[in-house]
Write an enzyme that holds these catalytic residues in place. Structure first.
Site, mmCIF file in Angstrom:
data_model
loop_
_atom_site.group_PDB
_atom_site.id
_atom_site.type_symbol
_atom_site.label_atom_id
_atom_site.label_comp_id
_atom_site.label_asym_id
_atom_site.label_seq_id
_atom_site.Cartn_x
_atom_site.Cartn_y
_atom_site.Cartn_z
ATOM 1 N N TYR A 116 0.834 -1.212 0.000
ATOM 2 C CA TYR A 116 0.000 0.000 0.000
ATOM 3 C C TYR A 116 0.867 1.261 0.000
ATOM 4 C CZ TYR A 116 -4.770 -1.848 0.670
ATOM 5 O OH TYR A 116 -6.004 -2.425 0.500
ATOM 6 N N GLU B 247 -8.301 -3.956 9.074
ATOM 7 C CA GLU B 247 -6.999 -3.737 9.693
ATOM 8 C C GLU B 247 -7.133 -2.874 10.933
ATOM 9 O OE1 GLU B 247 -2.531 -2.061 8.533
ATOM 10 O OE2 GLU B 247 -4.221 -1.627 7.218
ATOM 11 N N SER C 80 5.748 -4.595 5.781
ATOM 12 C CA SER C 80 6.060 -5.497 6.891
ATOM 13 C C SER C 80 6.270 -6.928 6.396
ATOM 14 C CB SER C 80 4.933 -5.474 7.929
ATOM 15 O OG SER C 80 4.780 -4.188 8.480
ATOM 16 N N SER D 193 -2.638 7.231 9.838
ATOM 17 C CA SER D 193 -2.240 7.929 11.056
ATOM 18 C C SER D 193 -3.469 8.303 11.887
ATOM 19 C CB SER D 193 -1.436 9.188 10.715
ATOM 20 O OG SER D 193 -2.283 10.181 10.163
#
Length: 398
Positions: free
Chosen positions: A128, A244, A161, A383
């Site tokens: 992403y 998520e 990740s 965020s």
């Protein structure tokens, strides 16, 4: 405070607790409890145990290998597994891509990719974020140009990740730059074991190799790996992100970490008395306990609403904001409780198979690394500033 459920859900919770007591390897739980590193082999070991029981993807439909757990059962599992210090499963395939395939993918895609997630054949990562497209995710510039039966992909992803372990990546790519930036994005599955895909490590503040940069240079993906419709990927991306963010409440894991903090506060002393008796420290600890109880209540409300009306909505942003802030505050206060034992940075002690003796009590060896790693929590997955904007617009209607 003990959570209360109806008789059927309480019976299920007891079944979960019995399974964790019997099947969760003690050495894995100990590593999670003390913030030690889990390698790929250890993660796969726990996922294989869950897969054997049929609990690796229990909320999937039974036709695809799931158990069709209710939203409440899913919450009970996440909460109890967190309390037991069970290793987290790698969510990218099982909890993020899978819901997208189940809702928007083709039957051929579901029949091919979902079994490979359950048997461990594929390790997925998420493509992403980009250097210029993080919180503004619609700004992706990685391109996918169709050539015959394939897409040719060029660009860069970042903060990816576990890409060093992955053989597959699901990507947001730009397939049309002529209109609104949200309208020209597609969702494509890309094989990482091919020429033109390069993974470079990013070493984080805690010294861990967890995230990476991924570069695509004329990498290729068959048209069959396009999920849904071309240029409709923004819809699928938003759907995935609600799953998520819901997971970021981390109620069970935070409850376990808070219990460890209480133990440390009873063991460590200040002026000859347990730290828990210090008024300033006790006030901060009480505030944390209250906020965590409030988060549990809010999470249960979202669970109940989801059970009544389908998948998670913008409320997942509230869980993400409060869950990550509470997690950071628990680790911050734990470092304070350890005093001088929080100073040594003991990276080698945390690695699997290490025989290095820790400095200070064993319960403190992973706290500093966990504290440093957790600085990212309020940034990734969108965020917290962006989540507050979502809350303002979608929930408060301001």
């Amino acid at each position: 405070m003990e959570l209360a459920f109806g008789a059927q859900d309480e019976a299920f919770r007891q079944e979960v607790r019995a399974f964790l007591a019997e099947k969760l390897p003690a050495e894995l739980a100990e590593r999670v409890r003390h913030g030690k590193t889990l390698g790929k082999a250890q993660t796969e070991r726990w996922q294989a145990i869950l897969s054997e029981r049929g609990w690796l993807a229990p909320d999937w439909p039974k036709a695809y290998g799931g158990q069709e757990w209710t939203v409440t059962q899913r919450f009970i599992w996440d909460y109890e597994a967190g309390l037991a210090n069970a290793p987290p499963v790698i969510a990218f395939g099982l909890k993020m891509l899978a819901p997208v395939l189940l809702k928007y993918g083709s039957e051929d895609q579901r029949r091919y990719w979902l079994p490979r997630m359950l048997n461990g054949q594929d390790w997925w990562c998420q493509g992403y974020s980009e250097p210029g497209a993080g919180s503004d995710l619609a700004g992706v510039k990685t391109t996918a140009v169709r050539e015959g039966g394939e897409y040719v992909i060029n660009g860069q992803k970042t903060w990816t990740s576990y890409a060093q372990h992955a053989n597959m990546i699901f990507c947001l790519v730009r397939t049309d730059a002529s209109g609104k930036k949200q309208d020209g994005i597609s969702f494509i599955l890309v094989d990482m074991d091919q020429p033109g895909v390069e993974v470079r490590p990013i070493i984080t503040l805690d010294g861990e190799h967890e995230v990476n940069e991924v570069f695509f240079t004329n990498a290729r993906a068959p048209v069959a790996n396009l999920v849904g419709e071309e240029n409709k990927g923004w819809t699928y991306a938003k759907y995935l992100l609600t799953y998520e963010r819901t997971q970021m409440a981390m109620v069970g894991g935070s409850s376990a970490s808070l219990e460890l903090l209480r133990e440390i506060a009873q063991t460590e002393t200040k002026r000859g008395r347990p730290l828990a008796e210090d008024p300033y420290f006790a006030a901060r600890l009480a505030k944390l306990e209250i906020e965590l109880e409030n988060l549990k209540t809010t999470t249960l409300r979202v669970v109940a609403a989801s059970a009544a009306g389908g998948g998670p909505g913008p409320e997942s942003s509230m869980l993400k904001v409060k869950g990550t802030e509470i997690r950071q505050e628990i680790l911050s206060l734990t470092r304070r409780a350890l005093g001088p034992y929080a100073v040594p940075y003991q990276r080698k002690v945390l690695e699997p198979g290490s025989n290095t003796e820790p400095v200070g009590p064993d319960y403190g060896v992973g706290v500093t690394a966990s504290y440093l790693n957790a600085r990212k929590l309020t940034i990734y997955g969108g965020s917290n500033e962006v989540q507050r904007n979502i809350i303002t617009k979608a929930i408060l209607k301001l």
